[in-house]
Design a protein around this motif. Sequence first.
Motif, short mmCIF file in Angstrom:
data_model
loop_
_atom_site.label_atom_id
_atom_site.label_comp_id
_atom_site.label_asym_id
_atom_site.label_seq_id
_atom_site.Cartn_x
_atom_site.Cartn_y
_atom_site.Cartn_z
N GLU A 1 0.81 -1.22 0.00
CA GLU A 1 0.00 0.00 0.00
C GLU A 1 0.85 1.27 0.00
O GLU A 1 0.53 2.25 -0.68
CB GLU A 1 -0.95 -0.01 1.20
CG GLU A 1 -2.03 -1.07 1.13
CD GLU A 1 -2.90 -0.93 -0.10
OE1 GLU A 1 -3.30 0.19 -0.45
OE2 GLU A 1 -3.17 -1.97 -0.75
N VAL A 2 1.94 1.29 0.77
CA VAL A 2 2.77 2.51 0.76
C VAL A 2 3.50 2.66 -0.56
O VAL A 2 3.74 3.78 -1.04
CB VAL A 2 3.75 2.54 1.95
CG1 VAL A 2 3.00 2.67 3.28
CG2 VAL A 2 4.68 1.34 1.96
N GLN A 3 3.85 1.54 -1.19
CA GLN A 3 4.47 1.62 -2.51
C GLN A 3 3.48 2.10 -3.56
O GLN A 3 3.83 2.86 -4.46
CB GLN A 3 5.04 0.25 -2.90
CG GLN A 3 6.26 -0.16 -2.10
CD GLN A 3 6.75 -1.56 -2.43
OE1 GLN A 3 6.06 -2.35 -3.09
NE2 GLN A 3 7.95 -1.90 -1.97
N ARG A 4 2.24 1.68 -3.43
CA ARG A 4 1.21 2.05 -4.41
C ARG A 4 0.83 3.52 -4.30
O ARG A 4 0.64 4.20 -5.30
CB ARG A 4 -0.02 1.17 -4.22
CG ARG A 4 -1.17 1.48 -5.18
CD ARG A 4 -2.33 0.54 -4.95
NE ARG A 4 -1.97 -0.83 -5.27
CZ ARG A 4 -2.05 -1.85 -4.41
NH1 ARG A 4 -2.47 -1.65 -3.20
NH2 ARG A 4 -1.69 -3.06 -4.79
N HIS A 5 0.73 4.04 -3.08
CA HIS A 5 0.17 5.38 -2.88
C HIS A 5 1.21 6.43 -2.48
O HIS A 5 0.91 7.62 -2.54
CB HIS A 5 -0.93 5.33 -1.81
CG HIS A 5 -2.05 4.40 -2.15
ND1 HIS A 5 -2.95 4.65 -3.17
CD2 HIS A 5 -2.40 3.19 -1.63
CE1 HIS A 5 -3.81 3.66 -3.24
NE2 HIS A 5 -3.50 2.75 -2.33
N ASN A 6 2.39 6.00 -2.04
CA ASN A 6 3.44 6.93 -1.60
C ASN A 6 2.86 8.04 -0.71
O ASN A 6 2.99 9.24 -1.01
CB ASN A 6 4.14 7.54 -2.81
CG ASN A 6 5.40 8.31 -2.42
OD1 ASN A 6 6.03 8.02 -1.40
ND2 ASN A 6 5.77 9.30 -3.22
N PRO A 7 2.26 7.68 0.42
CA PRO A 7 1.57 8.67 1.24
C PRO A 7 2.52 9.58 2.01
O PRO A 7 3.65 9.21 2.33
CB PRO A 7 0.76 7.80 2.19
CG PRO A 7 1.59 6.56 2.34
CD PRO A 7 2.18 6.33 0.98
N ASP A 8 2.04 10.77 2.32
CA ASP A 8 2.75 11.68 3.22
C ASP A 8 2.51 11.29 4.67
O ASP A 8 3.37 11.47 5.52
CB ASP A 8 2.28 13.11 2.99
CG ASP A 8 2.50 13.57 1.56
OD1 ASP A 8 3.66 13.85 1.23
OD2 ASP A 8 1.53 13.62 0.79
N VAL A 9 1.31 10.78 4.95
CA VAL A 9 0.93 10.36 6.30
C VAL A 9 0.23 9.01 6.21
O VAL A 9 -0.60 8.79 5.33
CB VAL A 9 -0.01 11.38 6.97
CG1 VAL A 9 -0.53 10.85 8.30
CG2 VAL A 9 0.71 12.70 7.18
N VAL A 10 0.59 8.11 7.13
CA VAL A 10 -0.10 6.83 7.26
C VAL A 10 -0.78 6.81 8.62
O VAL A 10 -0.12 6.98 9.65
CB VAL A 10 0.86 5.64 7.14
CG1 VAL A 10 0.08 4.32 7.22
CG2 VAL A 10 1.66 5.70 5.86
N VAL A 11 -2.09 6.62 8.64
CA VAL A 11 -2.85 6.51 9.88
C VAL A 11 -3.12 5.04 10.14
O VAL A 11 -3.66 4.34 9.27
CB VAL A 11 -4.18 7.28 9.81
CG1 VAL A 11 -4.97 7.13 11.11
CG2 VAL A 11 -3.91 8.76 9.51
N VAL A 12 -2.74 4.56 11.34
CA VAL A 12 -2.86 3.13 11.66
C VAL A 12 -3.64 2.95 12.95
O VAL A 12 -3.40 3.65 13.94
CB VAL A 12 -1.47 2.48 11.84
CG1 VAL A 12 -1.60 0.99 12.16
CG2 VAL A 12 -0.61 2.70 10.60
N ILE A 13 -4.58 2.02 12.95
CA ILE A 13 -5.16 1.53 14.20
C ILE A 13 -5.32 0.03 14.06
O ILE A 13 -6.01 -0.47 13.16
CB ILE A 13 -6.49 2.22 14.56
CG1 ILE A 13 -6.96 1.75 15.94
CG2 ILE A 13 -7.55 2.03 13.50
CD1 ILE A 13 -8.06 2.62 16.53
N ILE A 14 -4.63 -0.70 14.92
CA ILE A 14 -4.56 -2.15 14.81
C ILE A 14 -4.15 -2.70 16.17
O ILE A 14 -3.55 -2.00 16.97
CB ILE A 14 -3.55 -2.56 13.71
CG1 ILE A 14 -3.82 -3.94 13.16
CG2 ILE A 14 -2.12 -2.42 14.19
CD1 ILE A 14 -3.03 -4.26 11.90
N GLY A 15 -4.49 -3.95 16.44
CA GLY A 15 -4.06 -4.58 17.68
C GLY A 15 -5.17 -5.14 18.53
O GLY A 15 -4.92 -5.94 19.44
N GLY A 16 -6.42 -4.76 18.27
CA GLY A 16 -7.52 -5.27 19.06
C GLY A 16 -7.72 -6.77 18.94
O GLY A 16 -8.34 -7.40 19.81
N ASN A 17 -7.18 -7.36 17.88
CA ASN A 17 -7.28 -8.81 17.68
C ASN A 17 -5.99 -9.54 18.03
O ASN A 17 -5.87 -10.74 17.76
CB ASN A 17 -7.64 -9.11 16.21
CG ASN A 17 -8.94 -8.47 15.80
OD1 ASN A 17 -9.99 -8.76 16.35
ND2 ASN A 17 -8.88 -7.57 14.83
#
Length: 271
Positions: free
Chosen positions: A114-130
């Motif tokens: 995904e970062v290679q595809r979109h080359n974002p300036d900011v990545v927002v992550v929320i993960i870990g509940g599982n």
Amino acid sequence: MRNRLARALTLVPLLSAAPVLAASEPDAGAPREALHAAPVLPAPPPAVSPSPPAAERSHTVLLLGDSLIATGFGEYLQARLEAHPHIRTARRAKSSTGLARPDFFDWMTVGQQEVQRHNPDVVVVIIGGNDGQSLKDAKGGKPIHWGRPEWEEAYRQRLEDFVTVLSAPGRKIVWLELPATGRKRFEQKLELIRGLQREVISAHQDALHVETRPFFTDAKGRALVQTRVEGFRKPMRLRMEDGVHFTVAGGRYFASKVYPEVLGLLGLAPG
């Protein structure tokens, strides 16, 4: 047949202009220990003003995560960001996933794609509940069981690896703390996961760890059941019956708290 088809099409909710990359329904092969996702919530209404051409949008924000990104919160945050004239967005989500089970869904590989595809300036992550379960690898190796001393070190390393995969010069990562749920047994697991995430993310200069507890607890530290939400006439419940996933109002409320954090990293004023 044509009349039935026409009526069915009118019931499809409108999503934001950005491409929705989320696979929001859990697969039949989802790990049993994973937290089941709530149904996909209605998407927010489209922006009132027409969107600027893509060429005029100078910043890209990528949203990554589990069912919280797949459903209401992720949809509202994406729509809010897309309404800004200088931001384009992309969103990739998969319910019932985390870093614990790459044999089920490999976020290391997906994040890199995904970062290679979109080359974002900011990545927002929320993960870990599982992630409060045994850690497995993608190759079917011996699992590291939850509660063992080596679990914490192994999970810490997975966090480090994931941040490394997402990072690039000039890119910022916004890592959202898992919101307080009010479910006592579940919170015991989440507290350990939150602590490890805070430790790893805070050590990276290009990453911002956003504490969400103030958003979802009252003055006495208890889980916030309802509150005022923009667009609603009275205080609204924030959570669905499972105590974890957000209602429509709760998703909108959470998105309103995260939106300024993203704008701040981009150096943008509200659109």
